[in-house]
Design a protein around this motif. Structure first.
Motif, PDB file in Angstrom:
ATOM      1  N   THR A 223       0.855  -1.185   0.000  1.00 17.02           N
ATOM      2  CA  THR A 223       0.000   0.000   0.000  1.00 17.02           C
ATOM      3  C   THR A 223       0.888   1.230   0.000  1.00 17.02           C
ATOM      4  OG1 THR A 223      -1.728  -1.128   1.259  1.00 17.02           O
ATOM      5  CG2 THR A 223      -1.783   1.274   1.250  1.00 17.02           C
ATOM      6  N   SER A 224       0.548   2.184  -0.856  1.00 14.01           N
ATOM      7  CA  SER A 224       1.299   3.429  -0.873  1.00 14.01           C
ATOM      8  C   SER A 224       0.349   4.577  -1.136  1.00 14.01           C
ATOM      9  CB  SER A 224       2.380   3.408  -1.960  1.00 14.01           C
ATOM     10  OG  SER A 224       3.134   4.606  -1.914  1.00 14.01           O
ATOM     11  N   ALA A 225       0.603   5.697  -0.468  1.00 12.68           N
ATOM     12  CA  ALA A 225      -0.211   6.895  -0.674  1.00 12.68           C
ATOM     13  C   ALA A 225       0.638   7.984  -1.321  1.00 12.68           C
ATOM     14  CB  ALA A 225      -0.778   7.384   0.651  1.00 12.68           C
ATOM     15  N   GLU A 282      -4.247   6.734  -3.124  1.00 12.01           N
ATOM     16  CA  GLU A 282      -3.702   5.524  -2.507  1.00 12.01           C
ATOM     17  C   GLU A 282      -3.731   4.402  -3.534  1.00 12.01           C
ATOM     18  OE1 GLU A 282      -3.893   4.612   1.875  1.00 12.01           O
ATOM     19  OE2 GLU A 282      -5.312   3.111   1.129  1.00 12.01           O
ATOM     20  N   TRP A 311       5.391  10.846  -2.028  1.00  8.87           N
ATOM     21  CA  TRP A 311       5.049   9.490  -1.615  1.00  8.87           C
ATOM     22  C   TRP A 311       4.876   9.422  -0.102  1.00  8.87           C
ATOM     23  CZ3 TRP A 311       4.422   5.206  -4.751  1.00  8.87           C
ATOM     24  CH2 TRP A 311       4.757   5.376  -6.093  1.00  8.87           C
ATOM     25  N   ALA A 312       4.001   8.543   0.340  1.00 11.03           N
ATOM     26  CA  ALA A 312       3.841   8.258   1.773  1.00 11.03           C
ATOM     27  C   ALA A 312       3.757   6.747   1.916  1.00 11.03           C
ATOM     28  CB  ALA A 312       2.592   8.929   2.308  1.00 11.03           C
ATOM     29  N   ARG A 313       4.924   6.104   1.980  1.00  7.98           N
ATOM     30  CA  ARG A 313       4.957   4.643   2.012  1.00  7.98           C
ATOM     31  C   ARG A 313       4.770   4.082   3.425  1.00  7.98           C
ATOM     32  NH1 ARG A 313       8.804   5.971  -1.951  1.00  7.98           N
ATOM     33  NH2 ARG A 313       8.484   4.960  -3.979  1.00  7.98           N
ATOM     34  N   THR A 317       2.707   7.940   8.178  1.00  6.90           N
ATOM     35  CA  THR A 317       2.436   9.096   7.321  1.00  6.90           C
ATOM     36  C   THR A 317       1.115   8.917   6.578  1.00  6.90           C
ATOM     37  OG1 THR A 317       4.817   9.414   7.033  1.00  6.90           O
ATOM     38  CG2 THR A 317       3.366  10.539   5.474  1.00  6.90           C
ATOM     39  N   ARG A 318       0.876   7.691   6.061  1.00 13.51           N
ATOM     40  CA  ARG A 318      -0.390   7.422   5.361  1.00 13.51           C
ATOM     41  C   ARG A 318      -1.571   7.664   6.298  1.00 13.51           C
ATOM     42  NH1 ARG A 318       1.722   2.460   3.926  1.00 13.51           N
ATOM     43  NH2 ARG A 318       0.000   1.436   5.004  1.00 13.51           N
ATOM     44  N   ASN A 319      -1.461   7.150   7.511  1.00 10.21           N
ATOM     45  CA  ASN A 319      -2.572   7.285   8.452  1.00 10.21           C
ATOM     46  C   ASN A 319      -2.852   8.741   8.788  1.00 10.21           C
ATOM     47  OD1 ASN A 319      -2.877   4.532   8.520  1.00 10.21           O
ATOM     48  ND2 ASN A 319      -1.725   4.245  10.410  1.00 10.21           N
ATOM     49  N   TRP A 322      -4.775  10.249   5.771  1.00  8.20           N
ATOM     50  CA  TRP A 322      -6.162   9.824   5.653  1.00  8.20           C
ATOM     51  C   TRP A 322      -6.983  10.236   6.853  1.00  8.20           C
ATOM     52  CZ3 TRP A 322      -7.724   9.455   1.112  1.00  8.20           C
ATOM     53  CH2 TRP A 322      -6.876   8.981   0.101  1.00  8.20           C
TER      54      TRP A 322
END
Length: 464
Positions: A223-225, A282, A311-313, A317-319, A322
């Motif tokens: 998963t990557s954002a 995402e 990128w937010a791998r 950071t992704r959380n 979102w």
């Protein structure tokens, strides 16, 4: 001396006390909590609130209310935005939030059975160690029963579908207390009327959902954002249209205009971003697949003047990204303290997204209102949060006029008045404009057949 005749609701309350005990309450504070959701409608106090814990209790409550002609308003988490849980004719509010059992998980077949008070967050926490997840993500902490009732959607719908595509079957208590089951565990069936889909989106007007069988999905390998910012709203929207028309399988593609982005930066402390039109994306799949998808999208955004494709791998950071997106509604409200929000919820074919969204932006600017725009734009759905002064009737009417303008454009472009919030009280006139009175007449006939006394969530979906 003449005395007032006892009210039917008093007879129901008296009959329910031995069954529910302290779980039936006429406490003013609890009634206030159940008087409306997160909408702008004037609150209405129910006569009592019943906290059910089993299907048998729901059945008995509805049986008594049917017998005495007492209105019943189902209630989950109270997060709806269209007045669904406002008990406009008082009566009994039926709170299902204590029905929180996860009844079974079939990992091999990727399905589960739950009670309606389970939230998406609770279910995914339970499923995490089994390599499965439930993808429908409206953003708020709402119950899955409420999501079924309102035909909810959210950020993952562009890849995984809405709640409609992810429900295999239901247990439903009808207005007179009868209990039926719909659907099953198979992925397809051609065996009579599709009653499951009839109840999905019925907003508690045809029956009360007491069990739900869900389709589950495997947690993706990678998963990557990513975040990309644009000089204009048109550039951001045209990037989305190109991505979708090329069939790139993004998991989420969310748009925030410059007003919404400014609100989110302030509310969620998103450092390092400018208050300009922004896409949150995402990607799900294999490591190679995710890299390929992201690379293709980055090239498209560059062609449309996108910059800072970041990128937010890592999960943290992704959380954070979102969480900021999910808090967009609260960020919009907090942007102007003392104001409430009227939310629009239009959805259009992807090829008409630019006309609908940019037209809405022009309408907002002409109106003089501040109204952040945020959208699940991968499936043509976007919202505006029209910020109005609480208690200002004239301003509220102007805001509704703006809402009508935005909705009418969407309908003219082949769209719908509600992509995911439902009708409730707030969009009843728009439903009529979208479907016409002949179709509304058929819907009313179904309602009259299944709820002949009109006790189930009266006043919702239909006017009068």
């Amino acid at each position: 001396m003449n005395t007032l005749a006892p009210r039917p609701v008093d007879a129901v309350i008296a009959a329910l006390r031995p069954l529910l005990g302290e779980r039936l309450t006429t406490n003013d504070a609890i009634r206030q909590q159940h008087s409306r959701g997160e909408d702008t409608t004037a609150p209405t106090l129910p006569d009592a609130v019943a906290f059910a814990e089993t299907t048998a209790e729901v059945s008995e409550i509805l049986k008594l209310c049917h017998q005495h002609g007492v209105p019943v308003t189902p209630f989950g988490a109270g997060t709806s935005l269209e007045g669904h849980v406002n008990p406009v004719r008082a009566g009994i509010t039926l709170d299902l939030s204590r029905m929180t059992a996860i009844l079974e998980v079939n990992a091999e077949d990727m399905d589960c059975s739950i009670e309606p008070g389970v939230t998406r967050q609770q279910l995914n926490e339970f499923l995490r160690d089994q390599g499965l997840f439930f993808p429908v993500d409206p953003g708020s902490v709402c119950t899955i029963g409420g999501m079924c009732a309102t035909r909810a959607s959210g950020t993952n719908a562009v890849r995984y579908g809405t709640i409609r595509e992810n429900v295999l079957g239901l247990e439903v208590v009808l207005a007179d207390g009868r209990v039926i089951t719909t659907g099953g565990r198979t992925r397809k069936g051609a065996n009579g009327y599709d009653l499951t889909r009839l109840f999905i989106g019925s907003e508690g007007t045809l029956g009360v959902i007491t069990k739900i069988r869900l389709r589950l999905h495997g947690i993706p390998e990678a998963t990557s954002a990513a975040v990309c910012q644009f000089p204009t709203l048109a550039d951001a929207v045209n990037s989305v249209i190109t991505v979708m028309q090329l069939g790139i399988p993004v998991a989420r593609i969310e748009l925030l205009d410059e007003v919404q982005m400014a609100a989110c930066i302030a509310y969620s402390r998103l450092e390092g971003y400018a208050p300009v039109p922004t896409l949150f994306l995402e990607f799900h799949g294999t490591e190679a697949g995710v890299a390929e998808q992201a690379g293709a999208v980055e090239a498209i955004t560059a062609d449309h003047n996108g910059s800072g494709f970041a990128w937010a791998r890592d999960a943290e950071t992704r959380n954070k990204l979102w969480k900021a997106r999910h808090d967009a509604y609260w960020a919009g409200i907090a942007y102007r303290p003392g104001k409430r929000g009227i939310t629009t919820d239009v959805c259009v074919p992807i090829s008409r997204l630019a006309e609908a969204l940019l037209g809405a932006k022009a309408d907002i600017e002409a109106s003089g209102f501040e109204a952040p725009i945020v959208g699940h734009v991968g499936d043509g759905n976007f919202h505006t949060i029209i910020l109005v002064e609480e208690g200002n009737a004239a301003e509220m009417e102007r805001a509704w006029a703006l809402d009508r303008q935005i909705v009418q454009r969407a309908l003219d472009l082949g769209g719908t008045c509600s992509g995911e919030h439902g009708i409730g009280l707030g969009k009843r006139e728009f439903l009529e404009a979208e479907h016409g009175m002949e179709a509304i007449g058929v819907m009313r006939s179904l309602k009259a057949t299944m709820d002949p006394k009109g006790i189930l969530n009266p006043g919702k979906i239909f006017r009068n």
